[in-house]
Design an enzyme around this catalytic site. Sequence first.
Site, PDB file in Angstrom:
ATOM      1  N   GLU A  48     -52.081  13.115 -19.823  1.00 57.51           N
ATOM      2  CA  GLU A  48     -52.058  11.893 -20.631  1.00 57.51           C
ATOM      3  C   GLU A  48     -51.027  11.969 -21.759  1.00 57.51           C
ATOM      4  O   GLU A  48     -50.904  12.998 -22.434  1.00 57.51           O
ATOM      5  CB  GLU A  48     -53.456  11.677 -21.232  1.00 57.51           C
ATOM      6  CG  GLU A  48     -53.592  10.452 -22.107  1.00 57.51           C
ATOM      7  CD  GLU A  48     -54.927  10.390 -22.828  1.00 57.51           C
ATOM      8  OE1 GLU A  48     -55.287   9.293 -23.284  1.00 57.51           O
ATOM      9  OE2 GLU A  48     -55.605  11.430 -22.949  1.00 57.51           O
ATOM     10  N   LYS A 121     -56.165   1.780 -20.157  1.00 53.48           N
ATOM     11  CA  LYS A 121     -57.383   2.528 -20.455  1.00 53.48           C
ATOM     12  C   LYS A 121     -58.485   1.609 -20.964  1.00 53.48           C
ATOM     13  O   LYS A 121     -58.284   0.834 -21.902  1.00 53.48           O
ATOM     14  CB  LYS A 121     -57.059   3.610 -21.493  1.00 53.48           C
ATOM     15  CG  LYS A 121     -58.186   4.570 -21.818  1.00 53.48           C
ATOM     16  CD  LYS A 121     -57.644   5.674 -22.712  1.00 53.48           C
ATOM     17  CE  LYS A 121     -58.679   6.714 -23.076  1.00 53.48           C
ATOM     18  NZ  LYS A 121     -58.083   7.799 -23.901  1.00 53.48           N
ATOM     19  N   CYS A 158     -58.538   9.806 -19.484  1.00 57.68           N
ATOM     20  CA  CYS A 158     -59.252  10.603 -20.478  1.00 57.68           C
ATOM     21  C   CYS A 158     -60.678  10.109 -20.749  1.00 57.68           C
ATOM     22  O   CYS A 158     -61.553  10.342 -19.934  1.00 57.68           O
ATOM     23  CB  CYS A 158     -58.427  10.695 -21.753  1.00 57.68           C
ATOM     24  SG  CYS A 158     -58.885  12.108 -22.802  1.00 57.68           S
TER      25      CYS A 158
END
Length: 301
Positions: A48, A121, A158
Site C-alpha cells: 500500500e 478504499k 489495508c
Amino acid sequence: MEKRKGREVVVSALQFSCTDDVAANLATAERLVRASHKKGSNIILIQELFEGYYFCQAQREDFFQRAKPYKDHPTILSMQKLAKELGVVIPVSFFEEANNAHYNSIAMIDADGADLGLYRKSHIPDGPGYQEKFYFNPGDTGFKVFQTKFAKIGVAICWDQWFPEAARAMVLQGAEILLYPTAIGSEPQDQGLDSRDHWKRVMQGHAGANLVPLVASNRVGKEIIQTEHGNSEITFYGNSFIAGPTGEIVAAADDKEEAVLVAEFDLEKIKSKRHSWGLFRDRRPDLYKVLLTSDGSNPLL
C-alpha cells in the site's frame, strides 16, 4: 467423462522498506516485479502507498501535495508500461486527488498494460499513527472484481482486510483471488501492542471462509514522521504472506527483510472444491439484514 483441465496461476507478494523518495521506491518496486516475473509470477502485488513513507502518522496540510489525479498518474503509467513488457497483472496503490476529494486507491493494470479501473478504499481507519480520515474520503466505488488475463481478482486495501463482509462481497461477485496491499506495524501509543498474528489470522479466515487464495503485501522498516506533537515512529512488521483456499499459509516473509513471495494455484481445482463445499449454496442472505444496521437492532425485515 472428460477430465477438466486445470487453470494454473502464479501469484506473488512483494515486501520492501520505503524511502520518502518516489523515484527510489518506484525503482525498488520495478526491480522486485522483475524478480517476481523471473520466478514465473502472473499476478504481482505491491504494498500500500509504496511511493513514499506512510504519511498518515501526522495530520499535515502539506502532505496533501502528495496526491495526484488518477488520469495520467505517472506511477500508474510507469507500471502500465512494465506490466505490458512482462505480461503480468499489477495492482497499483496511490494517493488519489479527485477535485476536492481524496482517496486511498488502487488501479488494476492487466497483463497487456490496460488499466481495468479503480478501487477506492472503503474502510478508513483513525487512530494514533494511522490517521487516515484526515486525508481520505470513504471510497465510493463499492467492492470491485476485475477480470484480468489470468483470473478474476478482488482487491481491497489495508483496513478493509479486517472486515469479512468485504471479502465475501468480492467472492460473491466472482473473485477467484483476494489481494490486500497493506501498511501496518507498531502502535505509537502502545509499544507493547503487536497485531501481526491477529492480522494474519483474520485474513487466513477470509481465505478459508470463501475458499479462495489470498495475497497480503506489507512494508518493513522504521519510518519517522514529524507531527504537530513531535516525531511519530512506526516500525512496519512485514510478514507478507500468501494463503491457500483453506486459510493455510503457503509462503511467508519475516518482519525485517525485503522479500518476493511466490505461490502457484490451480483455480479450476479450487473452484470445484469451493462449489462442492457448500458454503455459497447454504448461505441465507434473507437472514442477514441485521448486517445493514450499525447496532444490530431494528433491521429492515
